[in-house]
Design an enzyme around this catalytic site. Structure first.
Site, PDB file in Angstrom:
ATOM      1  N   ILE A 170       0.814  -1.217   0.000  1.00 36.71           N
ATOM      2  CA  ILE A 170       0.000   0.000   0.000  1.00 36.71           C
ATOM      3  C   ILE A 170       0.847   1.267   0.000  1.00 36.71           C
ATOM      4  O   ILE A 170       0.347   2.342  -0.273  1.00 36.71           O
ATOM      5  CB  ILE A 170      -1.039   0.058   1.156  1.00 36.71           C
ATOM      6  CG1 ILE A 170      -0.384  -0.133   2.514  1.00 36.71           C
ATOM      7  CG2 ILE A 170      -2.161  -0.923   0.939  1.00 36.71           C
ATOM      8  CD1 ILE A 170      -1.356   0.067   3.672  1.00 36.71           C
ATOM      9  N   ALA A 197       9.890   6.502   1.286  1.00 42.34           N
ATOM     10  CA  ALA A 197      11.317   6.732   1.170  1.00 42.34           C
ATOM     11  C   ALA A 197      12.077   5.752   2.062  1.00 42.34           C
ATOM     12  O   ALA A 197      13.193   5.358   1.751  1.00 42.34           O
ATOM     13  CB  ALA A 197      11.615   8.166   1.591  1.00 42.34           C
ATOM     14  N   GLU A 198      11.442   5.357   3.131  1.00 46.21           N
ATOM     15  CA  GLU A 198      12.156   4.565   4.121  1.00 46.21           C
ATOM     16  C   GLU A 198      11.673   3.128   4.214  1.00 46.21           C
ATOM     17  O   GLU A 198      12.466   2.213   4.430  1.00 46.21           O
ATOM     18  CB  GLU A 198      11.970   5.258   5.481  1.00 46.21           C
ATOM     19  CG  GLU A 198      13.145   5.138   6.368  1.00 46.21           C
ATOM     20  CD  GLU A 198      12.750   5.177   7.811  1.00 46.21           C
ATOM     21  OE1 GLU A 198      13.531   4.680   8.608  1.00 46.21           O
ATOM     22  OE2 GLU A 198      11.655   5.682   8.144  1.00 46.21           O
ATOM     23  N   ALA A 199      10.370   2.961   4.073  1.00 42.37           N
ATOM     24  CA  ALA A 199       9.805   1.639   4.332  1.00 42.37           C
ATOM     25  C   ALA A 199       8.772   1.260   3.275  1.00 42.37           C
ATOM     26  O   ALA A 199       8.186   2.127   2.635  1.00 42.37           O
ATOM     27  CB  ALA A 199       9.149   1.643   5.705  1.00 42.37           C
ATOM     28  N   ASP A 255       8.377  13.778  13.189  1.00 44.64           N
ATOM     29  CA  ASP A 255       7.923  13.990  11.798  1.00 44.64           C
ATOM     30  C   ASP A 255       6.419  14.265  11.819  1.00 44.64           C
ATOM     31  O   ASP A 255       5.642  13.618  11.108  1.00 44.64           O
ATOM     32  CB  ASP A 255       8.257  12.749  10.958  1.00 44.64           C
ATOM     33  CG  ASP A 255       8.156  13.014   9.456  1.00 44.64           C
ATOM     34  OD1 ASP A 255       8.078  14.194   9.053  1.00 44.64           O
ATOM     35  OD2 ASP A 255       8.147  12.039   8.684  1.00 44.64           O
TER      36      ASP A 255
HETATM   37  N1  LIG Z   1      -1.443   1.345  10.404  1.00 46.22           N
HETATM   38  C1  LIG Z   1      -1.665   1.744   9.146  1.00 46.22           C
HETATM   39  N2  LIG Z   1      -2.897   1.572   8.587  1.00 46.22           N
HETATM   40  C2  LIG Z   1      -3.142   1.973   7.309  1.00 46.22           C
HETATM   41  N3  LIG Z   1      -2.218   2.528   6.513  1.00 46.22           N
HETATM   42  C3  LIG Z   1      -0.977   2.730   7.006  1.00 46.22           C
HETATM   43  C4  LIG Z   1      -0.635   2.357   8.342  1.00 46.22           C
HETATM   44  N4  LIG Z   1       0.657   2.655   8.556  1.00 46.22           N
HETATM   45  C5  LIG Z   1       1.100   3.210   7.418  1.00 46.22           C
HETATM   46  N5  LIG Z   1       0.136   3.261   6.488  1.00 46.22           N
HETATM   47  C6  LIG Z   1       0.237   3.793   5.101  1.00 46.22           C
HETATM   48  O1  LIG Z   1       1.568   3.684   4.669  1.00 46.22           O
HETATM   49  C7  LIG Z   1       2.134   4.969   4.424  1.00 46.22           C
HETATM   50  C8  LIG Z   1       3.581   5.005   4.862  1.00 46.22           C
HETATM   51  O2  LIG Z   1       3.667   4.707   6.247  1.00 46.22           O
HETATM   52  P1  LIG Z   1       4.548   5.549   7.249  1.00 46.22           P
HETATM   53  O3  LIG Z   1       4.535   4.861   8.557  1.00 46.22           O
HETATM   54  O4  LIG Z   1       4.101   6.964   7.229  1.00 46.22           O
HETATM   55  O5  LIG Z   1       6.016   5.383   6.643  1.00 46.22           O
HETATM   56  P2  LIG Z   1       6.988   6.350   5.794  1.00 46.22           P
HETATM   57  O6  LIG Z   1       6.293   7.680   5.638  1.00 46.22           O
HETATM   58  O7  LIG Z   1       8.214   6.425   6.638  1.00 46.22           O
HETATM   59  O8  LIG Z   1       7.213   5.637   4.506  1.00 46.22           O
HETATM   60  C9  LIG Z   1       1.235   5.946   5.162  1.00 46.22           C
HETATM   61  O9  LIG Z   1       1.235   7.202   4.545  1.00 46.22           O
HETATM   62  C10 LIG Z   1      -0.124   5.270   5.074  1.00 46.22           C
HETATM   63  O10 LIG Z   1      -0.728   5.556   3.827  1.00 46.22           O
HETATM   64 MG   LIG Z   2       5.022   8.804   6.821  1.00 46.33          MG
END
Ligand SMILES: Nc1ncnc2c1ncn2[C@@H]1O[C@H](COP(=O)(O)OP(=O)(O)O)[C@@H](O)[C@H]1O
Ligand SMILES: [Mg+2]
Length: 197
Positions: free
Chosen positions: A3, A7-9, A113
């Site tokens: 989904i 940038a990181e994960a 953040d």
């Molecule tokens: N618990 C969650 N439930 C639903 N969507 C999620 C959840 N955690 C992350 N996401 C989705 O994944 C995206 C990236 O996750 P995030 O933790 O913000 O990581 P990063 O921004 O470091 O890549 C979020 O913007 C959101 O759309």
């Molecule tokens: Mg994020």
């Protein structure tokens, strides 16, 4: 199903024993020295899991933590939308976001953040996500930086709604906002356009 390819994960949607989950896996960064990269990914995974558990135990709305491995976290899937993607009137959400940041700070959780791209809205309720850069620390400056980042990610009118509810919920708001003003007038954090430098 993937989904998000951040940038990181990478974030995948999954289902474990009938429960809707997401699995967030921190990917290798080839531009970093490998041993350092492993350390960073492991540390951010650990802190994110730790803070999800802590915030949840303090009654702050975050996805429930299910599993942690070296570079991966399995947490509850929030079937919502990012606050940054919502059009129209966001006043109620900004108010709630201010209350939530105040609660995080009262527990010495500094997000690191804190923007509308790390807040999810589900059935009119807000959930804070993405704690990989967070710290548990009693630091007025770190707290002020959370506010500053939010301030720079939203308009002035939105910010005034956000900050007035933050003031109501944050116990140390006076010193934190004083620090915010200091940071804004101090060169290091001033917003300048590159052309003006
Ligand atoms: N618990 C969650 N439930 C639903 N969507 C999620 C959840 N955690 C992350 N996401 C989705 O994944 C995206 C990236 O996750 P995030 O933790 O913000 O990581 P990063 O921004 O470091 O890549 C979020 O913007 C959101 O759309
Ligand atoms: Mg994020």
């Amino acid at each position: 199903m993937k989904i998000s390819n951040g940038a990181e994960a990478n974030v995948y949607r999954s289902n474990i024993l009938g429960i809707d989950c997401v699995v967030k896996v921190r990917q290798k960064k080839l531009y970093r020295i490998q041993s350092l990269d492993n350390q960073i990914r492991e540390q951010r995974t650990k802190i994110e899991a730790r803070i999800l558990a802590l915030a949840h135990s303090r009654g702050i709305a975050v996805p429930p933590l299910f599993l942690v491995s070296k570079y991966g976290i399995t947490m509850g899937f929030i079937n919502g939308i990012l606050l940054s993607k919502i059009d129209g009137n966001k006043s109620v959400y900004l108010k709630e976001a201010g209350i939530l940041l105040g609660k995080l700070h009262n527990n010495n959780i500094c997000h690191g953040d804190f923007t509308t791209a790390n807040i999810m809205v589900f059935e009119n309720k807000l959930f804070i996500i993405d704690f990989g850069l967070s710290e548990i620390i009693e630091s007025v400056e770190q707290k002020a930086l959370d506010i500053l980042l939010m301030k720079r990610s939203i308009g002035q009118k939105s910010f005034s709604i956000f900050i007035s509810s933050y003031k109501k919920s944050s116990k140390g708001h006076k010193l934190i906002i004083k620090k915010l003003n200091e940071l804004e007038t101090r060169g290091r954090y001033q917003q300048r356009s590159l052309q003006n430098i």
